[in-house]
Design an enzyme around this catalytic site. Structure first.
Site, PDB file in Angstrom:
ATOM      1  N   LYS A 249       4.963  -4.451  -1.887  1.00  0.00           N
ATOM      2  CA  LYS A 249       4.140  -3.816  -0.967  1.00  0.00           C
ATOM      3  C   LYS A 249       4.675  -3.963   0.640  1.00  0.00           C
ATOM      4  O   LYS A 249       4.536  -3.035   1.456  1.00  0.00           O
ATOM      5  CB  LYS A 249       2.696  -4.199  -1.043  1.00  0.00           C
ATOM      6  CG  LYS A 249       1.659  -3.838   0.148  1.00  0.00           C
ATOM      7  CD  LYS A 249       0.407  -4.690  -0.182  1.00  0.00           C
ATOM      8  CE  LYS A 249       0.015  -5.751   0.588  1.00  0.00           C
ATOM      9  NZ  LYS A 249      -0.058  -5.590   2.181  1.00  0.00           N
ATOM     10  N   ASN A 250       4.848  -5.006   1.080  1.00  0.00           N
ATOM     11  CA  ASN A 250       4.918  -5.246   2.821  1.00  0.00           C
ATOM     12  C   ASN A 250       6.297  -4.628   3.142  1.00  0.00           C
ATOM     13  O   ASN A 250       6.415  -4.496   4.277  1.00  0.00           O
ATOM     14  CB  ASN A 250       4.740  -6.667   3.077  1.00  0.00           C
ATOM     15  CG  ASN A 250       3.206  -7.236   2.771  1.00  0.00           C
ATOM     16  OD1 ASN A 250       2.325  -6.283   2.858  1.00  0.00           O
ATOM     17  ND2 ASN A 250       3.028  -8.498   2.805  1.00  0.00           N
TER      18      ASN A 250
ATOM     19  N   ASP B 191       0.409 -15.447   1.850  1.00  0.00           N
ATOM     20  CA  ASP B 191      -0.178 -14.515   0.927  1.00  0.00           C
ATOM     21  C   ASP B 191      -0.147 -15.079  -0.685  1.00  0.00           C
ATOM     22  O   ASP B 191      -0.842 -14.487  -1.538  1.00  0.00           O
ATOM     23  CB  ASP B 191       0.862 -13.113   0.732  1.00  0.00           C
ATOM     24  CG  ASP B 191       0.784 -12.476   1.952  1.00  0.00           C
ATOM     25  OD1 ASP B 191      -0.064 -12.902   3.030  1.00  0.00           O
ATOM     26  OD2 ASP B 191       1.700 -11.644   2.495  1.00  0.00           O
TER      27      ASP B 191
ATOM     28  N   CYS C   7      -6.744  -6.681   6.076  1.00  0.00           N
ATOM     29  CA  CYS C   7      -7.517  -7.799   5.519  1.00  0.00           C
ATOM     30  C   CYS C   7      -8.213  -8.498   6.727  1.00  0.00           C
ATOM     31  O   CYS C   7      -7.539  -8.838   7.635  1.00  0.00           O
ATOM     32  CB  CYS C   7      -6.667  -8.466   4.756  1.00  0.00           C
ATOM     33  SG  CYS C   7      -6.089  -7.936   3.012  1.00  0.00           S
TER      34      CYS C   7
ATOM     35  N   ARG D 260      -5.219  -2.046  -3.289  1.00  0.00           N
ATOM     36  CA  ARG D 260      -4.508  -2.015  -2.064  1.00  0.00           C
ATOM     37  C   ARG D 260      -2.797  -2.501  -2.362  1.00  0.00           C
ATOM     38  O   ARG D 260      -2.030  -2.052  -1.848  1.00  0.00           O
ATOM     39  CB  ARG D 260      -5.082  -2.691  -0.835  1.00  0.00           C
ATOM     40  CG  ARG D 260      -6.259  -2.115  -0.444  1.00  0.00           C
ATOM     41  CD  ARG D 260      -6.756  -2.404   0.912  1.00  0.00           C
ATOM     42  NE  ARG D 260      -5.256  -2.538   1.704  1.00  0.00           N
ATOM     43  CZ  ARG D 260      -5.170  -3.581   2.700  1.00  0.00           C
ATOM     44  NH1 ARG D 260      -6.314  -4.667   2.849  1.00  0.00           N
ATOM     45  NH2 ARG D 260      -4.153  -3.844   3.337  1.00  0.00           N
TER      46      ARG D 260
ATOM     47  N   ARG E 280      -5.418 -11.393  14.118  1.00  0.00           N
ATOM     48  CA  ARG E 280      -4.386 -10.589  14.137  1.00  0.00           C
ATOM     49  C   ARG E 280      -4.029  -9.601  15.191  1.00  0.00           C
ATOM     50  O   ARG E 280      -3.961  -8.461  15.245  1.00  0.00           O
ATOM     51  CB  ARG E 280      -4.479  -9.870  12.660  1.00  0.00           C
ATOM     52  CG  ARG E 280      -5.012 -10.755  11.551  1.00  0.00           C
ATOM     53  CD  ARG E 280      -4.903  -9.963  10.172  1.00  0.00           C
ATOM     54  NE  ARG E 280      -3.428  -9.572   9.772  1.00  0.00           N
ATOM     55  CZ  ARG E 280      -3.261  -8.984   8.631  1.00  0.00           C
ATOM     56  NH1 ARG E 280      -4.197  -8.348   8.061  1.00  0.00           N
ATOM     57  NH2 ARG E 280      -2.142  -8.675   8.157  1.00  0.00           N
TER      58      ARG E 280
HETATM   59  N1  EPU Z   1       0.682 -12.560  15.403  1.00  0.00           N
HETATM   60  C1  EPU Z   1       0.131 -12.542  16.815  1.00  0.00           C
HETATM   61  N2  EPU Z   1       0.685 -11.615  17.692  1.00  0.00           N
HETATM   62  C2  EPU Z   1       1.335 -10.432  17.194  1.00  0.00           C
HETATM   63  C3  EPU Z   1       1.744 -10.463  15.968  1.00  0.00           C
HETATM   64  C4  EPU Z   1       1.376 -11.434  15.050  1.00  0.00           C
HETATM   65  O1  EPU Z   1      -0.302 -13.535  17.446  1.00  0.00           O
HETATM   66  O2  EPU Z   1       1.745  -9.543  18.055  1.00  0.00           O
HETATM   67  C5  EPU Z   1       0.085 -13.741  14.750  1.00  0.00           C
HETATM   68  C6  EPU Z   1      -0.669 -13.266  13.639  1.00  0.00           C
HETATM   69  O3  EPU Z   1      -2.235 -13.221  14.006  1.00  0.00           O
HETATM   70  C7  EPU Z   1      -0.365 -14.267  12.625  1.00  0.00           C
HETATM   71  C8  EPU Z   1       1.132 -14.742  12.698  1.00  0.00           C
HETATM   72  O4  EPU Z   1       1.106 -14.174  14.045  1.00  0.00           O
HETATM   73  O5  EPU Z   1      -1.147 -15.207  13.018  1.00  0.00           O
HETATM   74  C9  EPU Z   1       1.807 -13.948  11.833  1.00  0.00           C
HETATM   75  O6  EPU Z   1       1.545 -12.549  11.676  1.00  0.00           O
HETATM   76  P1  EPU Z   1       2.759 -11.493  11.311  1.00  0.00           P
HETATM   77  O7  EPU Z   1       2.773 -10.269  12.259  1.00  0.00           O
HETATM   78  O8  EPU Z   1       3.823 -12.099  10.717  1.00  0.00           O
HETATM   79  O9  EPU Z   1       1.734 -10.816   9.985  1.00  0.00           O
HETATM   80  P2  EPU Z   1       1.556  -9.099   9.942  1.00  0.00           P
HETATM   81  O10 EPU Z   1       3.030  -8.502  10.086  1.00  0.00           O
HETATM   82  O11 EPU Z   1       0.388  -8.617  10.329  1.00  0.00           O
HETATM   83  C10 EPU Z   1       2.599  -9.330   7.345  1.00  0.00           C
HETATM   84  C11 EPU Z   1       2.074  -8.902   6.066  1.00  0.00           C
HETATM   85  C12 EPU Z   1       0.848  -9.862   5.575  1.00  0.00           C
HETATM   86  C13 EPU Z   1       1.528 -11.199   5.792  1.00  0.00           C
HETATM   87  C14 EPU Z   1       1.958 -11.438   6.949  1.00  0.00           C
HETATM   88  C15 EPU Z   1       2.738 -13.156   6.907  1.00  0.00           C
HETATM   89  C16 EPU Z   1       2.393  -6.500   6.145  1.00  0.00           C
HETATM   90  C17 EPU Z   1       1.605  -5.184   5.984  1.00  0.00           C
HETATM   91  N3  EPU Z   1       1.329  -7.504   6.075  1.00  0.00           N
HETATM   92  O12 EPU Z   1       1.198  -9.312   8.339  1.00  0.00           O
HETATM   93  O13 EPU Z   1       0.441  -9.660   4.330  1.00  0.00           O
HETATM   94  O14 EPU Z   1       0.489 -12.201   5.514  1.00  0.00           O
HETATM   95  O15 EPU Z   1       2.986 -10.768   7.312  1.00  0.00           O
HETATM   96  O16 EPU Z   1       3.761 -13.167   6.113  1.00  0.00           O
HETATM   97  O17 EPU Z   1       3.555  -6.575   6.009  1.00  0.00           O
HETATM   98  C18 EPU Z   1      -0.963  -9.427   2.477  1.00  0.00           C
HETATM   99  O18 EPU Z   1       0.082  -8.857   1.967  1.00  0.00           O
HETATM  100  O19 EPU Z   1      -2.039  -9.850   1.953  1.00  0.00           O
HETATM  101  C19 EPU Z   1      -0.767  -9.559   3.895  1.00  0.00           C
HETATM  102  C20 EPU Z   1      -1.787 -10.006   4.733  1.00  0.00           C
END
Ligand code: EPU
Length: 425
Positions: free
Chosen positions: A22-23, A305, A117, A397, A122
């Site tokens: 998915k991601n 996750d 989610c 999803r 975030r």
């Molecule tokens: N963060 C910040 N600022 C930013 C970006 C991230 O503070 O600009 C923080 C986030 O709040 C979090 C941490 O950094 O505490 C890591 O966030 P990351 O950016 O890695 O997460 P994401 O890209 O929003 C993706 C996956 C998530 C998964 C995370 C971590 C997608 C669409 N989502 O989210 O997947 O938990 O990486 O591996 O790729 C899921 O599939 O259930 C899911 C939530």
């Protein structure tokens, strides 16, 4: 509005092919907007988040055709719109990947603030910091992120934390910027490498993905390619915990075992027998699982996750399992629901403790997010009696036909529309 009904207590048995990630898939789809030619994306999972990203691609003017279950042909249309449709974009978090790809392609983009989610604040400050380093300006207006640049230029970005989303997004923008971008403290997740490989397959130049320093040299145009999405390590891990919790014996095919090292290690530590080949993982459950501690970390640490699916299993292990969720502030919503099924889990901020219990008892529970939903399905498979899981839209999803696939492993599971719900007495 539907629900999943599980008659628990049947060990899962058999072989299951793991679907595309998915991601990765959601980011690959946004990246496809970079090219003027046709790209073929294969092994995309059949999940709602993928369909939503495809709806956005169509709405901005890309031509998208499905050929076969997992294969999508994506080609540029006559006109590419920099305004993404807000009503669709708010449905998921990954819509923010159009910030990177459309900024690169159009020099301008508007995307609604991301949904996804509800597991913590975030923020997207690291994405915006990266775009600024590439000579773009941003404005938050009308619940949208608006980016603009006269001329995208390579820059130097140091991320304050490991972030998958910002690493991919800045990589997408940098792929067409003039000159070279250096990203430091980049995320190491396999999905980052997958997107880099796709950009390179289209004719781009990304080096170092999978390490903490990524160098991207912009190109003027991208060409066509055929590209296959990596298998979903989170889906695989979910089925591994389901196999262990149900006392089963399941072989997963189409996996990249190195992506699951932390999960294999934790399952072995709890006493499960795990056989790994080049592209399969077999989980043979130990009837007396032992408690283990889980601390979620960026890759290659234990993935956040899979914290909820792991908890559903470890709540049944002998002894005390401690959980430390370091990525998100509020990702223990499933604990209360697992307790309704007989678990003994105490949550304190970003930490939780599960005192192992003998077993779950079927109950009516509600999924509040995708992975919480998966954990409730796992508990239902292990439970005595019938479990009713509401909030199925969260599960859809990210899990491709989870009910059919668990049925193929012998589970007594079905889904039902809300109007047909029998009265529970
Ligand atoms: N963060 C910040 N600022 C930013 C970006 C991230 O503070 O600009 C923080 C986030 O709040 C979090 C941490 O950094 O505490 C890591 O966030 P990351 O950016 O890695 O997460 P994401 O890209 O929003 C993706 C996956 C998530 C998964 C995370 C971590 C997608 C669409 N989502 O989210 O997947 O938990 O990486 O591996 O790729 C899921 O599939 O259930 C899911 C939530």
């Amino acid at each position: 509005m539907e629900r999943i009904i599980i008659e628990g207590g049947i060990p899962l048995k058999g072989t299951l092919r793991v679907n595309g990630a998915k991601n990765s898939a959601v980011a690959l789809l946004a990246a496809a907007a970079l090219t003027d030619e046709e790209v073929v994306l294969d092994n995309l999972p059949e999940i709602v988040d993928v369909f939503v990203m495809i709806d956005i691609l169509k709405a901005i003017g890309m031509k998208v055709t499905r050929r076969g279950k997992f294969e999508w042909h994506i080609a540029a249309g006559d006109h590419l719109n920099y305004q993404t449709p807000s009503d669709i974009a708010v449905k998921l978090r990954a819509s923010y990947y159009f910030l990177g790809s459309l900024l690169a392609k159009k020099g301008k983009v508007n995307v609604a603030l991301p949904g996804g989610c509800q597991i913590g604040a975030r923020p997207i400050d690291q994405h915006l910091k990266g775009f600024t380093a590439l000579n773009a300006t941003h404005l938050l207006e009308d619940d949208q992120v608006k980016l603009n640049t006269e001329h995208l230029k390579g820059g130097h970005v140091f991320f304050d934390m490991s972030t998958v989303g910002a690493t991919i997004n800045v990589m997408l923008a940098a792929s067409m910027a003039e000159g070279t971008t250096i990203m430091e403290n980049a995320a190491l997740e396999p999905e980052v490498i997958d997107v880099a490989n796709f950009i390179n397959a289209m004719g781009g130049s990304v080096r170092g993905a999978g390490t903490e320093t990524i160098r991207v040299t912009g190109v003027k145009r991208f060409g066509s390619c055929v590209y296959s999405c990596i298998p979903d390590r989170i889906e695989a891990g979910t089925f591994m915990f389901a196999a262990a919790a149900s006392g089963g014996d399941v072989t997963l095919s189409n996996v990249i075992p190195e992506h699951l090292d932390a999960v294999v290690a934790k399952l072995r530590e709890s006493g499960q027998e795990i056989d790994v080949t080049l592209d399969t993982i077999r989980v043979k459950a130990n009837p007396n699982p032992q408690a283990v501690n889980i601390k979620t970390l960026p890759h290659p640490g234990f993935p956040t996750d899979l914290q909820a699916p792991a908890m559903a299993f470890l709540a049944l292990a002998q002894g005390e399992s401690q959980f430390h969720e370091t990525i998100y502030e509020s990702r223990f919503g499933h604990a209360e629901e697992l307790n309704r099924m007989g678990a003994n889990i105490t949550v304190n901020g970003q930490r939780a403790v599960a005192q192992g219990v003998e077993g779950y008892v079927g109950a009516e529970v509600t999924a509040t997010n995708l992975r919480a939903g998966a954990s409730l399905v796992i508990a239902g498979l292990a439970a005595q009696g019938t479990t009713y899981v509401a909030g199925v839209e969260h599960i859809d999803r990210g899990y491709d036909r989870i009910v059919d696939r668990l049925q193929s492993l012998g589970a007594k599971i079905r889904r039902e529309s809300r109007p047909n719900w029998p009265k529970i007495v």
